[in-house]
Design a protein around this motif. Structure first.
Motif, mmCIF file in Angstrom:
data_model
loop_
_atom_site.group_PDB
_atom_site.id
_atom_site.type_symbol
_atom_site.label_atom_id
_atom_site.label_comp_id
_atom_site.label_asym_id
_atom_site.label_seq_id
_atom_site.Cartn_x
_atom_site.Cartn_y
_atom_site.Cartn_z
ATOM 1 N N GLU A 373 0.820 -1.216 0.000
ATOM 2 C CA GLU A 373 0.000 0.000 0.000
ATOM 3 C C GLU A 373 0.851 1.263 0.000
ATOM 4 N N ALA A 374 2.015 1.196 0.654
ATOM 5 C CA ALA A 374 2.869 2.386 0.769
ATOM 6 C C ALA A 374 3.755 2.603 -0.458
ATOM 7 N N LEU A 375 4.005 1.556 -1.252
ATOM 8 C CA LEU A 375 4.977 1.651 -2.339
ATOM 9 C C LEU A 375 4.699 2.782 -3.331
ATOM 10 N N PRO A 376 3.478 2.951 -3.851
ATOM 11 C CA PRO A 376 3.285 3.971 -4.888
ATOM 12 C C PRO A 376 3.690 5.373 -4.467
ATOM 13 N N ALA A 377 3.517 5.695 -3.189
ATOM 14 C CA ALA A 377 3.817 7.063 -2.735
ATOM 15 C C ALA A 377 5.278 7.255 -2.355
ATOM 16 N N LEU A 378 6.029 6.174 -2.201
ATOM 17 C CA LEU A 378 7.398 6.294 -1.680
ATOM 18 C C LEU A 378 8.330 7.117 -2.573
ATOM 19 N N PRO A 379 8.332 6.949 -3.901
ATOM 20 C CA PRO A 379 9.259 7.755 -4.706
ATOM 21 C C PRO A 379 9.092 9.258 -4.491
ATOM 22 N N LYS A 380 7.852 9.724 -4.460
ATOM 23 C CA LYS A 380 7.628 11.154 -4.250
ATOM 24 C C LYS A 380 8.038 11.572 -2.847
ATOM 25 N N GLU A 381 7.705 10.741 -1.834
ATOM 26 C CA GLU A 381 8.098 11.056 -0.462
ATOM 27 C C GLU A 381 9.621 11.129 -0.340
ATOM 28 N N MET A 382 10.307 10.150 -0.929
ATOM 29 C CA MET A 382 11.765 10.126 -0.836
ATOM 30 C C MET A 382 12.394 11.287 -1.601
ATOM 31 N N ALA A 383 11.823 11.634 -2.748
ATOM 32 C CA ALA A 383 12.357 12.761 -3.515
ATOM 33 C C ALA A 383 12.282 14.046 -2.704
ATOM 34 N N GLU A 384 11.143 14.260 -2.050
ATOM 35 C CA GLU A 384 10.985 15.471 -1.242
ATOM 36 C C GLU A 384 11.914 15.430 -0.027
ATOM 37 N N GLY A 385 11.989 14.283 0.630
ATOM 38 C CA GLY A 385 12.857 14.164 1.795
ATOM 39 C C GLY A 385 14.324 14.323 1.446
ATOM 40 N N THR A 386 14.737 13.743 0.332
ATOM 41 C CA THR A 386 16.131 13.858 -0.111
ATOM 42 C C THR A 386 16.464 15.292 -0.485
ATOM 43 N N ARG A 387 15.515 15.950 -1.159
ATOM 44 C CA ARG A 387 15.729 17.362 -1.513
ATOM 45 C C ARG A 387 15.890 18.210 -0.259
ATOM 46 N N ARG A 388 15.033 17.961 0.744
ATOM 47 C CA ARG A 388 15.107 18.726 1.987
ATOM 48 C C ARG A 388 16.423 18.474 2.697
ATOM 49 N N ALA A 389 16.879 17.213 2.738
ATOM 50 C CA ALA A 389 18.149 16.901 3.390
ATOM 51 C C ALA A 389 19.309 17.586 2.678
ATOM 52 N N GLY A 390 19.271 17.612 1.337
ATOM 53 C CA GLY A 390 20.323 18.300 0.588
ATOM 54 C C GLY A 390 20.316 19.790 0.839
ATOM 55 N N THR A 391 19.129 20.380 0.939
ATOM 56 C CA THR A 391 19.012 21.807 1.230
ATOM 57 C C THR A 391 19.599 22.129 2.596
ATOM 58 N N VAL A 392 19.280 21.296 3.583
ATOM 59 C CA VAL A 392 19.799 21.511 4.934
ATOM 60 C C VAL A 392 21.320 21.386 4.942
ATOM 61 N N GLU A 393 21.837 20.354 4.299
ATOM 62 C CA GLU A 393 23.288 20.148 4.298
ATOM 63 C C GLU A 393 24.014 21.326 3.665
ATOM 64 N N ARG A 394 23.538 21.758 2.492
ATOM 65 C CA ARG A 394 24.203 22.860 1.811
ATOM 66 C C ARG A 394 24.061 24.166 2.585
ATOM 67 N N ALA A 395 22.871 24.390 3.163
ATOM 68 C CA ALA A 395 22.645 25.623 3.915
ATOM 69 C C ALA A 395 23.537 25.678 5.153
ATOM 70 N N CYS A 396 23.724 24.537 5.818
ATOM 71 C CA CYS A 396 24.588 24.520 7.007
ATOM 72 C C CYS A 396 26.031 24.831 6.638
ATOM 73 N N VAL A 397 26.513 24.240 5.542
ATOM 74 C CA VAL A 397 27.880 24.529 5.105
ATOM 75 C C VAL A 397 28.003 25.998 4.723
ATOM 76 N N ASP A 398 27.002 26.516 4.004
ATOM 77 C CA ASP A 398 27.034 27.935 3.622
ATOM 78 C C ASP A 398 27.111 28.836 4.860
ATOM 79 N N LEU A 399 26.317 28.504 5.885
ATOM 80 C CA LEU A 399 26.310 29.328 7.096
ATOM 81 C C LEU A 399 27.646 29.291 7.817
ATOM 82 N N VAL A 400 28.244 28.102 7.919
ATOM 83 C CA VAL A 400 29.543 28.007 8.583
ATOM 84 C C VAL A 400 30.598 28.749 7.785
ATOM 85 N N GLU A 401 30.567 28.608 6.452
ATOM 86 C CA GLU A 401 31.498 29.362 5.612
ATOM 87 C C GLU A 401 31.356 30.863 5.860
#
Length: 473
Positions: A373-401
């Motif tokens: 039941e969960a499989l069809p929605a997982l790609p979109k959920e993971m895409a959004e979650g991965t995008r958010r994690a990448g945004t956080v990682e890059r933003a944290c490095v930018d702030l420390v820089e």
């Protein structure tokens, strides 16, 4: 490494959490469910594998331990025992804890904290494969021949007990000094064999020095971290398991793959032009992967080319299939084979589902209904979650820089150019060695010299700006 100003950085990190609308504390019903699950997980289907002396290899401060391994010889080949935290033993499908995991998708990391996928009572306690305690796991057993080729795969639920929590640097020291016991020396041997298999199938692992936020005496700085061989060998074990899991899914016509399409011809052509500009020898008959493996990231033109190579790895996603043919694309272009994420369920949502699909496939059963039941929605959920994690990682490095360089506007630095925009070659990215900064450069009139050293002037910095900007000196 230089320490960043704590007050302004701390305020900027707090503002970032608010701005990105990131999850905060776990709701009371989620914490209550997690506490109860930690006290009484479902262990009814778990075999006893506590006799195997497992160990974990992670960064020293890590407490959310997803994987434990035990390696042994098997005639002329090898046997890999790889235990993955059995998160499903603690979660009730459709419950508050499950719903919260779908909202969070991944663990998010900050210099001063993290936002976990699951409450700490599970992710750093009952479900984590910490040493000295009995833990439920999805226990993979993968047999390899003498060349490191997988010849048999099995996965089942088991109770395991880790004997030791090791870190990469310590493992590397033991192996280099010749004092490591056989399971660790086998990590080196199997890792090297699997790397050779990667070469044979046309796979590629980019060895790009990473910016890493480091803490020292209460302040934060940046350093470039080169990958230790032990990390690469360990990654090969995880990669092996992800490939074995994808094959199991393919054999039973139901699964979720981590996919990456082949780079379009235009992207490869652009990369060839970059190689020429950077004086990288790339004969037309030589595959891209072979060129990458010949590079030395300590050389500035090689490091710049490796940075350019990351453009060919964009576009990765998750693809579900159920019945019928495999999706197109089905292969992960960098792995050069079928592949899925299944080895980090404490920190990534999709891995819990991949484990369940593989456990069902091995047992000859249909996947649980809650998984299907969960499989069809997982790609979109993971895409959004991965995008958010990448945004956080890059933003944290930018702030420390930005915090590291606050108040130093106008100063000159030695850098080298690692990227140049196609549409405007006077704009690009520069890489500073000291401090360990990667920043945007603009404001000049001449094309930037890709891969060349360049004297640059800092024109903007500070946590309020959230970024750094340079101009040619």
């Amino acid at each position: 490494m230089t320490g960043a100003a704590d007050c302004s950085l701390g305020a900027a990190l707090r503002a970032l959490r608010t701005e990105l609308d990131l999850p905060g504390a776990f709701p009371p019903d989620v914490l209550a469910e997690a506490t109860e699950a930690a006290r009484a997980p479902d262990l009814s289907a778990h075999e006893d594998a506590t006799g195997l002396p497992f160990l974990t290899i992670d960064p020293p401060a890590s407490t959310d331990l997803d994987q434990a391994m035990h390696l042994e010889r098997r005639g002329r080949g090898y046997r890999v025992h790889y235990a993955i935290a059995d998160v499903a033993a603690f979660l009730r499908p459709g419950g508050a804890l499950d719903a919260e995991a779908h909202r969070r998708v991944t663990t998010l990391y900050f210099p001063d904290d993290r936002i976990p996928l699951h409450p700490a009572v599970l992710s750093e306690g009952a479900a984590s494969l910490l040493p000295g305690g009995t833990r439920p796991a999805a226990l993979w057993r993968i047999d390899l021949d003498g060349d490191g080729v997988a010849v048999a795969t099995d996965v089942r639920r088991a109770l395991i007990r880790s004997r030791a929590k090791l870190d990469y640097a310590g493992v590397q020291r033991q192996i280099d000094a010749g004092t490591a016991e056989e399971p660790l020396t086998l990590l080196r041997d199997i890792g090297r064999l699997r790397a050779e298999q990667e070469v044979a199938r046309g796979g590629i692992s980019l060895d790009v020095p990473e910016q890493e936020i480091v803490e020292h005496d209460g302040s934060y700085g940046l350093a470039y971290r080169a990958t230790l061989p032990a990390e690469a060998w360990n990654a090969q074990i995880s990669l092996l398991t992800g490939m074995a899991a994808a094959r199991l899914m393919a054999d039973t016509d139901t699964g979720i793959l981590r996919t990456l399409p082949l780079a379009p011809d235009g992207a490869v052509a652009r990369l060839r032009r970059s190689a020429q500009a950077l004086r990288i020898d790339w004969p037309h008959h030589v595959p891209y992967a072979e060129v990458v493996r010949s590079l030395d990231p300590e050389k500035s033109n090689h490091a710049a080319f490796l940075q350019e190579c990351t453009t060919l790895l964009r576009g990765a996603g998750y693809t579900v299939f159920e019945g019928g043919d495999l999706p197109d694309p089905a292969v992960h272009a960098a792995v050069a084979d079928l592949y899925t994420h299944c080895t980090a369920p404490l920190r990534r949502l999709v891995d819990r589902y991949a484990s369940e699909l593989c456990l069902a496939a091995t047992a000859g059963k249909a996947p649980p209904e809650w998984v299907r039941e969960a499989l069809p929605a997982l790609p979109k959920e993971m895409a959004e979650g991965t995008r958010r994690a990448g945004t956080v990682e890059r933003a944290c490095v930018d702030l420390v820089e930005a915090a590291l360089l606050e108040g130093r506007e106008g100063e000159l630095f030695d850098a080298y150019v690692v990227d140049v925009q196609d549409r405007d070659p006077a704009i690009g990215t520069v890489h500073l060695r000291d401090p360990a900064i990667v920043g945007r450069i603009e404001g000049g009139t001449a094309p930037l010299p890709l891969g060349e050293r360049l004297r640059v002037r800092l024109t903007r910095a500070g946590p309020a700006a959230r970024t750094v900007l340079f101009a040619p000196a």
